[in-house]
Scaffold this motif. Sequence first.
Motif, PDB file in Angstrom:
ATOM      1  N   ARG A   1      -5.099   5.735  -8.755  1.00  0.00           N
ATOM      2  CA  ARG A   1      -4.066   6.658  -9.235  1.00  0.00           C
ATOM      3  C   ARG A   1      -4.306   8.034  -8.617  1.00  0.00           C
ATOM      4  O   ARG A   1      -5.410   8.358  -8.207  1.00  0.00           O
ATOM      5  CB  ARG A   1      -4.140   6.801 -10.757  1.00  0.00           C
ATOM      6  CG  ARG A   1      -3.866   5.536 -11.527  1.00  0.00           C
ATOM      7  CD  ARG A   1      -4.218   5.761 -12.979  1.00  0.00           C
ATOM      8  NE  ARG A   1      -3.792   4.673 -13.836  1.00  0.00           N
ATOM      9  CZ  ARG A   1      -4.549   3.647 -14.175  1.00  0.00           C
ATOM     10  NH1 ARG A   1      -5.776   3.555 -13.716  1.00  0.00           N
ATOM     11  NH2 ARG A   1      -4.087   2.711 -14.973  1.00  0.00           N
ATOM     12  N   ALA A   2      -3.276   8.859  -8.640  1.00  0.00           N
ATOM     13  CA  ALA A   2      -3.387  10.212  -8.109  1.00  0.00           C
ATOM     14  C   ALA A   2      -4.115  11.135  -9.078  1.00  0.00           C
ATOM     15  O   ALA A   2      -4.691  12.142  -8.670  1.00  0.00           O
ATOM     16  CB  ALA A   2      -2.007  10.771  -7.792  1.00  0.00           C
TER      17      ALA A   2
ATOM     18  N   ALA B   1       0.843  -1.194   0.000  1.00  0.00           N
ATOM     19  CA  ALA B   1       0.000   0.000   0.000  1.00  0.00           C
ATOM     20  C   ALA B   1       0.877   1.242   0.000  1.00  0.00           C
ATOM     21  O   ALA B   1       1.814   1.331   0.793  1.00  0.00           O
ATOM     22  CB  ALA B   1      -0.914   0.001   1.216  1.00  0.00           C
ATOM     23  N   ASP B   2       0.571   2.174  -0.904  1.00  0.00           N
ATOM     24  CA  ASP B   2       1.270   3.458  -0.900  1.00  0.00           C
ATOM     25  C   ASP B   2       0.218   4.566  -0.885  1.00  0.00           C
ATOM     26  O   ASP B   2      -0.973   4.294  -0.708  1.00  0.00           O
ATOM     27  CB  ASP B   2       2.214   3.578  -2.111  1.00  0.00           C
ATOM     28  CG  ASP B   2       1.495   3.448  -3.436  1.00  0.00           C
ATOM     29  OD1 ASP B   2       0.256   3.663  -3.489  1.00  0.00           O
ATOM     30  OD2 ASP B   2       2.159   3.143  -4.438  1.00  0.00           O
TER      31      ASP B   2
ATOM     32  N   TYR C   1      -7.827   2.203  -1.236  1.00  0.00           N
ATOM     33  CA  TYR C   1      -8.334   0.953  -1.814  1.00  0.00           C
ATOM     34  C   TYR C   1      -8.124  -0.208  -0.843  1.00  0.00           C
ATOM     35  O   TYR C   1      -9.042  -0.985  -0.561  1.00  0.00           O
ATOM     36  CB  TYR C   1      -7.622   0.694  -3.143  1.00  0.00           C
ATOM     37  CG  TYR C   1      -7.944  -0.623  -3.769  1.00  0.00           C
ATOM     38  CD1 TYR C   1      -9.149  -0.818  -4.433  1.00  0.00           C
ATOM     39  CD2 TYR C   1      -7.045  -1.692  -3.702  1.00  0.00           C
ATOM     40  CE1 TYR C   1      -9.457  -2.038  -5.012  1.00  0.00           C
ATOM     41  CE2 TYR C   1      -7.338  -2.911  -4.284  1.00  0.00           C
ATOM     42  CZ  TYR C   1      -8.544  -3.080  -4.937  1.00  0.00           C
ATOM     43  OH  TYR C   1      -8.836  -4.288  -5.504  1.00  0.00           O
ATOM     44  N   TRP C   2      -6.900  -0.308  -0.300  1.00  0.00           N
ATOM     45  CA  TRP C   2      -6.592  -1.419   0.612  1.00  0.00           C
ATOM     46  C   TRP C   2      -7.321  -1.270   1.929  1.00  0.00           C
ATOM     47  O   TRP C   2      -7.747  -2.268   2.532  1.00  0.00           O
ATOM     48  CB  TRP C   2      -5.077  -1.529   0.810  1.00  0.00           C
ATOM     49  CG  TRP C   2      -4.373  -1.904  -0.456  1.00  0.00           C
ATOM     50  CD1 TRP C   2      -3.440  -1.176  -1.116  1.00  0.00           C
ATOM     51  CD2 TRP C   2      -4.580  -3.096  -1.237  1.00  0.00           C
ATOM     52  NE1 TRP C   2      -3.048  -1.837  -2.259  1.00  0.00           N
ATOM     53  CE2 TRP C   2      -3.729  -3.014  -2.358  1.00  0.00           C
ATOM     54  CE3 TRP C   2      -5.389  -4.219  -1.104  1.00  0.00           C
ATOM     55  CZ2 TRP C   2      -3.666  -4.005  -3.332  1.00  0.00           C
ATOM     56  CZ3 TRP C   2      -5.345  -5.207  -2.075  1.00  0.00           C
ATOM     57  CH2 TRP C   2      -4.491  -5.103  -3.160  1.00  0.00           C
TER      58      TRP C   2
END
Length: 136
Positions: free
Chosen positions: A44-45, A12-13, A19-20
């Motif tokens: 996405r950003a 996860a970032d 999402y996670w």
Amino acid sequence: MAKEIRHPAPGADAETRPYWEGAARGELVLQRCRACGTLQHRPRALCVTCLSGEIEHFVASGRGHLYTFTVTHQNQAPGFREACPYVLAYVELEEGPRLLTNVVGCEPSELRIGLPVRAEFAATDGEFPVPVFRPA
Ligand SMILES: [Zn+2]
């Protein structure tokens, strides 16, 4: 019946954390662009259509259909090796985006393109589960 895959922990970032975290609550979270309305997955950003950074997250239905699939008979990666044969699939969500995933809870021979499926979440070696799908 296919054996259970032991999924590695997802990474996860900043882009994927919502999402996670949704997956950890048992929710399939997608993104919507506030500027143009595009729905997208993977997280996405920026919007893939208009490049706006005005992205919001929402909880999807978890319903979809089998877009395509393959039965994997060989995979030497730990956690997957023991589960062969297993089903690797693209599920087209009711909302539109497609998700690369696994189909569980049925014999591969029972699957057909267009089969209605529903999300559930499989534990991993880490903090977050991963979405998998089961015939609805
Ligand atoms: Zn957009």
